[in-house]
Enzyme design. Structure first.
Site, PDB file in Angstrom:
ATOM      1  N   HIS A  26       3.207  14.424   2.002  1.00 48.77           N
ATOM      2  CA  HIS A  26       2.606  15.731   1.696  1.00 48.77           C
ATOM      3  C   HIS A  26       3.696  16.776   1.909  1.00 48.77           C
ATOM      4  O   HIS A  26       4.480  16.663   2.865  1.00 48.77           O
ATOM      5  CB  HIS A  26       1.450  16.041   2.656  1.00 48.77           C
ATOM      6  CG  HIS A  26       0.253  15.157   2.473  1.00 48.77           C
ATOM      7  ND1 HIS A  26      -0.691  15.350   1.487  1.00 48.77           N
ATOM      8  CD2 HIS A  26      -0.155  14.053   3.153  1.00 48.77           C
ATOM      9  CE1 HIS A  26      -1.637  14.423   1.575  1.00 48.77           C
ATOM     10  NE2 HIS A  26      -1.332  13.615   2.574  1.00 48.77           N
ATOM     11  N   HIS A  56      -4.789  -0.936   5.785  1.00 46.05           N
ATOM     12  CA  HIS A  56      -4.304  -0.242   6.992  1.00 46.05           C
ATOM     13  C   HIS A  56      -5.235  -0.391   8.205  1.00 46.05           C
ATOM     14  O   HIS A  56      -5.769   0.596   8.723  1.00 46.05           O
ATOM     15  CB  HIS A  56      -4.010   1.244   6.723  1.00 46.05           C
ATOM     16  CG  HIS A  56      -5.017   1.978   5.865  1.00 46.05           C
ATOM     17  ND1 HIS A  56      -6.345   2.026   6.171  1.00 46.05           N
ATOM     18  CD2 HIS A  56      -4.860   2.683   4.729  1.00 46.05           C
ATOM     19  CE1 HIS A  56      -6.963   2.730   5.250  1.00 46.05           C
ATOM     20  NE2 HIS A  56      -6.080   3.138   4.359  1.00 46.05           N
ATOM     21  N   ASP A 112       1.344   2.458   3.568  1.00 44.79           N
ATOM     22  CA  ASP A 112       0.507   3.649   3.426  1.00 44.79           C
ATOM     23  C   ASP A 112       1.368   4.908   3.518  1.00 44.79           C
ATOM     24  O   ASP A 112       0.921   5.953   3.999  1.00 44.79           O
ATOM     25  CB  ASP A 112      -0.628   3.702   4.455  1.00 44.79           C
ATOM     26  CG  ASP A 112      -1.734   4.662   4.029  1.00 44.79           C
ATOM     27  OD1 ASP A 112      -1.718   5.115   2.872  1.00 44.79           O
ATOM     28  OD2 ASP A 112      -2.604   4.979   4.865  1.00 44.79           O
ATOM     29  N   HIS A 138       0.867  -1.192   0.000  1.00 46.82           N
ATOM     30  CA  HIS A 138       0.000   0.000   0.000  1.00 46.82           C
ATOM     31  C   HIS A 138       0.897   1.232   0.000  1.00 46.82           C
ATOM     32  O   HIS A 138       1.473   1.582   1.030  1.00 46.82           O
ATOM     33  CB  HIS A 138      -0.905  -0.016   1.239  1.00 46.82           C
ATOM     34  CG  HIS A 138      -1.889   1.111   1.284  1.00 46.82           C
ATOM     35  ND1 HIS A 138      -3.223   0.912   1.576  1.00 46.82           N
ATOM     36  CD2 HIS A 138      -1.748   2.443   1.078  1.00 46.82           C
ATOM     37  CE1 HIS A 138      -3.860   2.070   1.548  1.00 46.82           C
ATOM     38  NE2 HIS A 138      -2.971   3.021   1.260  1.00 46.82           N
ATOM     39  N   LYS A 189      -9.064  -0.133  -5.858  1.00 46.36           N
ATOM     40  CA  LYS A 189      -9.094   0.466  -4.522  1.00 46.36           C
ATOM     41  C   LYS A 189     -10.381   1.252  -4.325  1.00 46.36           C
ATOM     42  O   LYS A 189     -10.660   2.207  -5.067  1.00 46.36           O
ATOM     43  CB  LYS A 189      -7.878   1.390  -4.353  1.00 46.36           C
ATOM     44  CG  LYS A 189      -7.832   2.183  -3.063  1.00 46.36           C
ATOM     45  CD  LYS A 189      -7.521   1.319  -1.859  1.00 46.36           C
ATOM     46  CE  LYS A 189      -7.643   2.065  -0.541  1.00 46.36           C
ATOM     47  NZ  LYS A 189      -6.590   3.041  -0.315  1.00 46.36           N
ATOM     48  N   HIS A 204     -10.514   1.138   1.699  1.00 48.91           N
ATOM     49  CA  HIS A 204     -10.284   2.052   2.829  1.00 48.91           C
ATOM     50  C   HIS A 204     -11.545   1.960   3.688  1.00 48.91           C
ATOM     51  O   HIS A 204     -12.566   2.559   3.376  1.00 48.91           O
ATOM     52  CB  HIS A 204     -10.053   3.485   2.335  1.00 48.91           C
ATOM     53  CG  HIS A 204      -9.741   4.433   3.460  1.00 48.91           C
ATOM     54  ND1 HIS A 204      -8.563   5.124   3.555  1.00 48.91           N
ATOM     55  CD2 HIS A 204     -10.459   4.776   4.560  1.00 48.91           C
ATOM     56  CE1 HIS A 204      -8.572   5.856   4.665  1.00 48.91           C
ATOM     57  NE2 HIS A 204      -9.714   5.665   5.282  1.00 48.91           N
ATOM     58  N   HIS A 231       1.663   5.317  -1.611  1.00 45.42           N
ATOM     59  CA  HIS A 231       1.309   6.530  -2.366  1.00 45.42           C
ATOM     60  C   HIS A 231       2.592   7.152  -2.910  1.00 45.42           C
ATOM     61  O   HIS A 231       3.444   7.583  -2.128  1.00 45.42           O
ATOM     62  CB  HIS A 231       0.611   7.549  -1.456  1.00 45.42           C
ATOM     63  CG  HIS A 231      -0.685   7.047  -0.897  1.00 45.42           C
ATOM     64  ND1 HIS A 231      -1.898   7.257  -1.519  1.00 45.42           N
ATOM     65  CD2 HIS A 231      -0.963   6.313   0.212  1.00 45.42           C
ATOM     66  CE1 HIS A 231      -2.871   6.690  -0.807  1.00 45.42           C
ATOM     67  NE2 HIS A 231      -2.325   6.109   0.251  1.00 45.42           N
ATOM     68  N   LEU A 232       2.699   7.194  -4.223  1.00 49.44           N
ATOM     69  CA  LEU A 232       3.891   7.800  -4.831  1.00 49.44           C
ATOM     70  C   LEU A 232       3.625   9.212  -5.344  1.00 49.44           C
ATOM     71  O   LEU A 232       4.568   9.965  -5.569  1.00 49.44           O
ATOM     72  CB  LEU A 232       4.402   6.933  -5.991  1.00 49.44           C
ATOM     73  CG  LEU A 232       5.008   5.574  -5.622  1.00 49.44           C
ATOM     74  CD1 LEU A 232       5.391   4.802  -6.882  1.00 49.44           C
ATOM     75  CD2 LEU A 232       6.215   5.719  -4.707  1.00 49.44           C
ATOM     76  N   ARG A 233       2.320   9.536  -5.563  1.00 48.43           N
ATOM     77  CA  ARG A 233       1.927  10.866  -6.081  1.00 48.43           C
ATOM     78  C   ARG A 233       2.365  11.082  -7.534  1.00 48.43           C
ATOM     79  O   ARG A 233       2.612  10.130  -8.240  1.00 48.43           O
ATOM     80  CB  ARG A 233       2.454  12.004  -5.188  1.00 48.43           C
ATOM     81  CG  ARG A 233       2.260  11.801  -3.693  1.00 48.43           C
ATOM     82  CD  ARG A 233       0.835  11.850  -3.257  1.00 48.43           C
ATOM     83  NE  ARG A 233       0.759  11.952  -1.803  1.00 48.43           N
ATOM     84  CZ  ARG A 233      -0.277  11.522  -1.093  1.00 48.43           C
ATOM     85  NH1 ARG A 233      -1.308  10.939  -1.672  1.00 48.43           N
ATOM     86  NH2 ARG A 233      -0.285  11.676   0.202  1.00 48.43           N
ATOM     87  N   ASN A 275      -5.210   7.386  -5.849  1.00 48.56           N
ATOM     88  CA  ASN A 275      -5.913   8.634  -5.472  1.00 48.56           C
ATOM     89  C   ASN A 275      -5.111   9.868  -5.863  1.00 48.56           C
ATOM     90  O   ASN A 275      -4.719  10.678  -5.035  1.00 48.56           O
ATOM     91  CB  ASN A 275      -6.259   8.637  -3.969  1.00 48.56           C
ATOM     92  CG  ASN A 275      -5.051   8.597  -3.065  1.00 48.56           C
ATOM     93  OD1 ASN A 275      -4.019   8.028  -3.412  1.00 48.56           O
ATOM     94  ND2 ASN A 275      -5.168   9.199  -1.887  1.00 48.56           N
ATOM     95  N   ALA A 317      -3.824  14.474   5.817  1.00 49.60           N
ATOM     96  CA  ALA A 317      -3.555  13.182   6.483  1.00 49.60           C
ATOM     97  C   ALA A 317      -2.503  12.412   5.712  1.00 49.60           C
ATOM     98  O   ALA A 317      -2.577  12.318   4.489  1.00 49.60           O
ATOM     99  CB  ALA A 317      -4.843  12.376   6.568  1.00 49.60           C
TER     100      ALA A 317
HETATM  101  O1  DOR Z   1      -3.408   9.235   5.921  1.00 52.67           O
HETATM  102  C1  DOR Z   1      -3.743   8.936   4.790  1.00 52.67           C
HETATM  103  N1  DOR Z   1      -3.188   9.528   3.716  1.00 52.67           N
HETATM  104  N2  DOR Z   1      -4.693   8.029   4.627  1.00 52.67           N
HETATM  105  C2  DOR Z   1      -5.197   7.752   3.409  1.00 52.67           C
HETATM  106  O2  DOR Z   1      -6.058   6.928   3.329  1.00 52.67           O
HETATM  107  C3  DOR Z   1      -4.750   8.508   2.215  1.00 52.67           C
HETATM  108  C4  DOR Z   1      -3.414   9.034   2.400  1.00 52.67           C
HETATM  109  C5  DOR Z   1      -3.041  10.058   1.361  1.00 52.67           C
HETATM  110  O3  DOR Z   1      -3.257   9.812   0.180  1.00 52.67           O
HETATM  111  O4  DOR Z   1      -2.515  11.103   1.735  1.00 52.67           O
HETATM  112 ZN    ZN Z   2      -3.381   4.992   1.584  1.00 53.23          ZN
END
Ligand code: DOR
Ligand code: ZN
Length: 332
Positions: free
Chosen positions: A242, A166, A238, A13, A95, A132, A15-17, A41, A254
């Site tokens: 940011h 998660h 996860d 799980h 997802k 999620h 997130h690479l953005r 996402n 988050a």
């Molecule tokens: O804390 C989180 N950040 N939970 C998520 O489900 C998404 C993630 C994000 O993409 O920043």
């Molecule tokens: Zn996530």
């Protein structure tokens, strides 16, 4: 010096953005892991074959000299069976986000009575459903409240592989054990922190994430299950970077950025628990078995040699910033 070797670690799980952030994050995972499940996402969600192909190519281009398989996911929406047939071999799963529950999930599901047709096609085509699992209730109860949705899915679609992403509570661990078609991912940070670490003293934006960290009892249940080598629990960081201006502001985003520290810190906490022999299972074997994957061959050596985590990677504060971890990756 104590050393262990992990074969083909996987982050189930991640997130690479996009853009500059993608360029920053990709090597930080691809240097350490043999593969990662890439979350969809993005600002424009990955919800079409075209977007999927574009995003996949961008990631591939950034890890062409590395051994790293980006396992792609689509963002859940209503898909026709024909669309899913077309994309099936290019994704590891789909997802599902409840609408508005977390970062860039506005296009998620707001009415769970509408998902049946797509989920049924997924079951037929054997496409895993990654979820999620949070309601929009009181923040500490959201995961618990969502268990009834998981139950309906698990019972109505017994041949569908459902992954509770998660998980953070003792009840989720217990729920996951009851259904053969349900697995779960667990993050590093939820094995380490409770809500007290986030808001018990000075408020810590770097530790704020969804689902929010819970109680000591919940953390103990997660740790016991993970450290005992539970065959249905898989590591999914996860890791969710940011930039600082999105964290250190009113309306903190988050996400905890753990990718660069994940394997050394996992080694440290498994070692402290006397469970180093279960680390391979948690970071690779469980996922290979549950998803029936054969990841690229990659060997990572970890040794009990301290290193201090940088304060920043680019414009992102990592988990454990400025602290010393007792284990490090041996660079070859
Ligand atoms: O804390 C989180 N950040 N939970 C998520 O489900 C998404 C993630 C994000 O993409 O920043
Ligand atoms: Zn996530």
């Amino acid at each position: 010096m104590t050393e262990i070797t992990i074969t083909s670690p996987l982050d189930m799980h991640l997130h690479l953005r996009q853009g500059d952030m993608l360029r920053l994050t990709t090597p930080l995972s691809a240097d350490f892991f043999a593969g990662g499940v890439i979350m969809p996402n993005l600002i424009e969600p990955v919800d079409s074959v075209d977007r999927l192909n574009t995003y996949h190519s961008e990631i591939q281009a950034l890890c062409k000299d590395k051994v790293f398989e980006p396992y792609m996911t689509l963002f859940f929406k209503q898909y026709k069976k024909a669309e899913l047939e077309q994309v099936k071999d290019r994704i590891i799963g789909i997802k599902l986000y409840p609408a508005g529950i977390t970062t860039q999930s506005e296009n998620g599901v707001s009415d769970f009575t509408t998902i049946e047709e797509t989920v049924s096609a997924m079951e037929e085509l054997q496409i895993p459903l990654l979820v999620h699992g949070e309601s929009n209730g009181f923040v500490m109860d959201r995961e618990q409240e969502f268990l009834s949705v998981y139950q309906t899915l698990a019972e109505n679609f017994p041949d569908l592989h459902i992954i509770m992403e998660h998980i953070t509570t003792a009840d989720s661990v217990e729920f996951m054990e009851r259904y053969d078609n349900v697995s779960a991912t667990v993050t590093l940070h939820h094995l380490m922190i409770t809500l007290d670490d986030v808001i018990g003293d000075l408020m810590r934006p770097d530790l704020f994430c969804k689902p929010i960290a819970k109680t000591q009892e919940d953390r103990s249940a997660l740790r016991n299950a993970v450290f005992s080598g539970h065959p249905k629990l898989m590591f999914g960081s996860d890791s969710a970077p940011h930039p600082r201006h999105k964290k250190e502001c009113i309306g903190c985003a988050a996400g905890v950025f753990t990718a660069p520290v994940a394997l050394p810190l996992l080694a440290q906490i498994f070692d402290e628990a006397g469970s180093l022999d279960q680390l391979q299972n948690f970071v690779s074997t469980s996922a290979c078995q549950r998803y029936q994957l054969t990841p690229p061959q990659k060997t990572i050596r970890l040794q009990q040699k301290p290193w201090t985590v940088p304060d920043f990677y680019g414009d992102v504060t990592p988990f454990y910033a400025g602290k010393t971890i007792g284990w490090s990756v041996v660079r070859t």
